[in-house]
Every structure is written in structure tokens, then in C-alpha cells.
Design an enzyme around this catalytic site. Sequence first.
Site, PDB file in Angstrom:
ATOM      1  CG  ASN A 194      -1.729   1.285   1.323  1.00 45.29           C
ATOM      2  OD1 ASN A 194      -1.850   2.017   0.340  1.00 45.29           O
ATOM      3  ND2 ASN A 194      -2.268   1.561   2.488  1.00 45.29           N
ATOM      4  CB  SER A 195       2.278   3.201  -2.634  1.00 47.09           C
ATOM      5  OG  SER A 195       1.203   3.305  -3.525  1.00 47.09           O
ATOM      6  CE  LYS A 196      -3.399   6.596  -4.090  1.00 47.24           C
ATOM      7  NZ  LYS A 196      -4.643   6.774  -4.807  1.00 47.24           N
ATOM      8  CG  ASN A 197       1.725   4.326   5.036  1.00 48.79           C
ATOM      9  OD1 ASN A 197       2.281   5.243   5.635  1.00 48.79           O
ATOM     10  ND2 ASN A 197       1.661   3.121   5.522  1.00 48.79           N
TER      11      ASN A 197
END
Lengths: 332, 319
Positions: free
Chosen positions: A110-113
Site C-alpha cells: 500500500n503506497s498511499k501511506n
Amino acid sequence: MASSDEENRQWIPFQQRPEWSDVTPIAQDDGPNPVVPIAYKDNFVETMDYFRALYQADERSPRALGLTTEAILLNPGNYTVWHFRRLILDALGADLHRELDFTETIANGNSKNYQLWHHRRWIAEKLGTNATSKELEFTKKILSLDAKHYHAWSHRQWVLEALGGWENELYYCDELLEEDIFNNSAWNQRYFVITRSPILGGLKAMRASEVNYTVKAIVAYPENESSWRYLRGLYKDDDHMWVNDPQVSSVCSKVLSAKHNFVFALSTLLDLMCHGFQPSQEFRDAVDALGTPDSDERGSDLATTVCSVLERVDPIRVNYWRWRKSKLFQAV
Amino acid sequence: MGELAAEKHVQYILSVEKKKDSFESVVMEHLRMNGAYWGLTTLDLLGKLHTVDVDQIVSWIIKCQHDSGGFGGNIGHDPHILYTLSAVQVLALFDKLDVLDIEKVSNYVVGLQNEDGSFSGDMWGEVDTRFSYIAICCLSLIHRLDKINVEKAVNYIVSCKNLDGGFGCTPGGESHAGQIFCCVGALAITGSLHRIDKDLLGWWLCERQVKNGGLNGRPEKLPDVCYSWWVLSSLIMIDRVHWIDKRKLVKFILDCQDMENGGISDRPDDAVDVYHTYFGVAGLSLLEYPGLKAIDPAYALPVDVVNRMFIGRKLKKEF
């Protein structure tokens, strides 16, 4: 480090791992009758109990680093775990290139962090220009999966300004816009490059070639909000030049005469007229050809007619266009 | 058009607190303070704040505070400005700000301002206009705005303004409705709305409304209920909310409800969560949906709470 082997392996509770026998786990204190009592999965609970024990003891050791790896894999959003990890990395003088690989593993999940990107920047700051090409590649990879990824763009802009690597950036924008001309993030990056790159000479030096590029983009897809706004941005702080550049009025005229997807062309024409542009009969004819105005508006000035057409073709924003029309009268 | 299933949403929010083993619970643990703000503000807008145990919540909040004055997302978690604002907002909901050592909290926030006027989120230094808003909103709620350099803070925000009239996270960052809310909110609280090109920004914001009535956060992105808050509150603050089709937006939000179990999702037929339930209800409140308390677009708190903090205080001072 989380290799795929490790991920596939059966998870072993910490209580059964001999190297952890000296640690007494500390349970989460949710307070009495917590507002949001939460029951977690067992492995998550146990991992966090051991994490709290080490965090409280401030144990900055290789096994503590390993524990933060496990905790982050379970929940990459936990801010405190990332924070402790940085303290450990510092204390151990860990190999930061390997740490970049670790963040890439997390990004694959998960790169939306926010934590992930902040951590990445912390590493890159420490590595300095040694990290430039790796960071540009990393963001490019994320953007190849999601070309509007806000964190990735933000990181990339930071890399360019802090570490450099501007040489191919305009070309990169070309590439992305070729893939998707509606990509507002890529247009924004293009503006960022032409106004901030130390090697291109700034907005004034770039204006002529950028206007050419943008006009072509607009003619190909006149319904593209981003390209129209970009065109306007090219004349930032120079309304006079914007109003008088024949390339601007002619792209409006071209789109209007095609009678298709003309909302932004009309609104640009309206803006131009509000700034003193004197439209030729050609514009009048093109606008008239878009539809018969109400009988009481026949013979009214062109700006009023433009507003009426916009009210009709863009009904969801009818109040905005009515307001624009009312402002015309105020100006008179 | 369906109606707001108010009672169902109350039940949903109360049930989230008790849910066991859910994925949402696991990933929410570290940001429970934000969750408390979303859930409790929604309950207040729905007129049901009295159903929760105030003392329990307040004592939990106090346990999340650190010596630095900042708050963590939960007990034992590191302090961050994100959770500090939520803690202050929840205490404001309950009219319990007097439990705080105001100087201590404000010192924490003041210490996060950088030389260029921007704010970091914590000691690690991540800079973002979100943090400018949070710092300004938080300090204003505890009446300590005078402790920071407001002029520099405002100038930094203005430096993040783009050619489309919107704002990004840092200078040059793409305009994004969430960031725009933060920047407009901070400028509203500091009395600096004149630094915005309202007509240009208002047009960009109303271009966010798509055919089904929903709002997106950037051009060509899908609509999402959360933008019913970010876009709408910004439009209200700059006095341009009549430029969008409110009726269609109301319908879009109502279509995102889970009519059976309560809760609101990002888009019709998706899974609900507390975050979107809050933004949906708050959006409807901004749209003056009947039966909901009014919410303040800048402070993101019910209007009566904000009035109590500012008008009530003036009166007290006079006596």
C-alpha cells in the site's frame, strides 16, 4: 528484511521464539471501558505487545529492527513504529540502501501511506545526492501504476528541489502526457518544471514552445480542463500578453468552429473579453452557430450570448455562468 | 430520493466502537483519536452526543497526552499534531477544554512552526499545508493564536497557491481539494481570505462537480463523499457555494448510505466506514439538510460549539 520466503513461512508466535524469551510483552492500555474497544487478530496483538515492551525499554537492537519490520508489515500506518524504527536505524548505523528496499516492499502493498513516504524522505535526506536517481526511479515506478499518486508526486518534487535530477524531467512529463493527456498531475509537474528547473531558464524562456505544445494538446482534446488552465498559467502576471497573443484567441476560434466540446473555449473567450479582448465578426458567427439564443437576447453583446450558451450547455454550473453574466452588466 | 437514515447512522457509529476483530479496527488502533473525532462529531450533528459517557472519553484523551503537550493517536503512541487537534476538538465538543493545560498544548504546537512560516507535523519535520491548518485551528480553539508568527504562516500558505487558484501540500504541489480546505480554513481563521482569488478558486471548485452530482478532489478523478466536505466547506468559506448544484449533491450523498446497517461510503454501493460517514453527514449539514445541527466550515465543529467557545468567552471576559 521481508523476503517472499519469509512472508510465505508460517507465522511463529513470539512466545515460542527462543530469542524473545527474555522479553515480557506489554498489553495495550485502552483505559477502563474504552470508547472504541478493539479486538485485534492474535498475531497483531502479540507483535504489538512485544513492540511496546521494546519501545518502553528503548532497546535499539537488530532484533528490535526485525520486530518493527514485522509490525509495519502488519500495519504500515502505525506512526509510532516507524518513529522507533528510525531511532534504531540511527543507533545501529544501518545500511540505508537496504532500508530503501524495505520501503519499496511496503509500497508494493500500500503506497498511499504518509509514514512510508516520510520515512523514505528521511532516508534520502541522509543519503543525499547518492539517492537522487534511485528516488526518481522509485517514484517513476509508483507513478507507472498510478499516474496521479499525490504522495509520489510530492516526493518527486522534493527530490528535484533538494537533490536535483532535473535533466530529463520535462521529457518525463511529455511521456506521461502522451499516455494520458488528461493527467492533471503531469500538467502540474510540467508547470513545476518550466517555472522552477534551474536549467530551462524559467517561464519567459519557455513560454513560446510551451504555448505551441499546449495549443496542440487543446485542439486534440478541447474538453481537457488541465490543458486550458495550463495555457492560462503560461501568461501568469501578464494579462496583456495573454489577451493579445493571437495563438490564444485562435485556439478558441478553432474549437468553437468545430462545435464540439467547446465549454472551455467559450469560457476562455469570455475571460479574454472581460480583459479587453475585442472579438472579430468571426467569433460572433462561431458563437451564434452554437445555438439560437432566446429571442430577448438577440442582438445583445457577444459576452452575454456566451454566458447564455454556457448556462445551457453546462447546466450543473448554471449559477456560476449566471453570475458571470450579471458581472458583465455591473462592469458596464 | 431517499432520506437520511439518521437513526441507522447513530447505531452504526456506536457499533463500530464494539466491533471485534474487524480489519477496520486493526488499522484504526493507532489513529483512534481521529476516529473519536469523526464518530463523536457525527453523533453531535445528529443530536445524539448525550448517548456517550463523557468522563470516560475525557479520561482516555488525557491518557493520550505526552509531557511535550502533544497527543498520540492512542495511549502509548507518539504525539503528532494530527491527533492533538482531534483531542482538542473532541474536548471542545464536550465543553471540557478546561481539563487541559493550555500553555502546554500551545507550546507543543508553537514549537512545530518553521522559520519559513510552515508547520511540521511532529519532531521528524514533515512539512505540509495540512499541518498549517491543524496548528492554526488548534491554537485558535484554545485562544493562543498570538503565540505563533501568523503573518509568516499565512505567507507560507499563499506560497502554495497554484495557477488554477487552488493550493497544494507544498509550493508547486498539485491543487487538491483536501489541501484547499486546509489552506482556505487556515486563511479564514486568521482573517486572511482576501489573499485568495475567490472567483478563480470558486470556479475550480465548482468544476469538481461531476454529472452524478458528486464532487471529485482533482480533475478527472472519481467523485467521493469526502469531497462533499472538502470542496463544499471551501466554497462556503469563500462565499461561492451557490455555484454548484446542491440538490444533486444531496442526492449523491444519500445514495452512498447503507440503508440496512447504517454508515456512508465513498461512492454508491461501496463499503461504509466512520470517516466517510462523518464527511457525508457533515456535508449534508453544510447543505442545510433538515434535522442536522449546523457545522462550522472552518473549525469543522458544530456551530453551537464554536459559538460557545468564542462568543461565550467574550461575555465571560466582560463580567
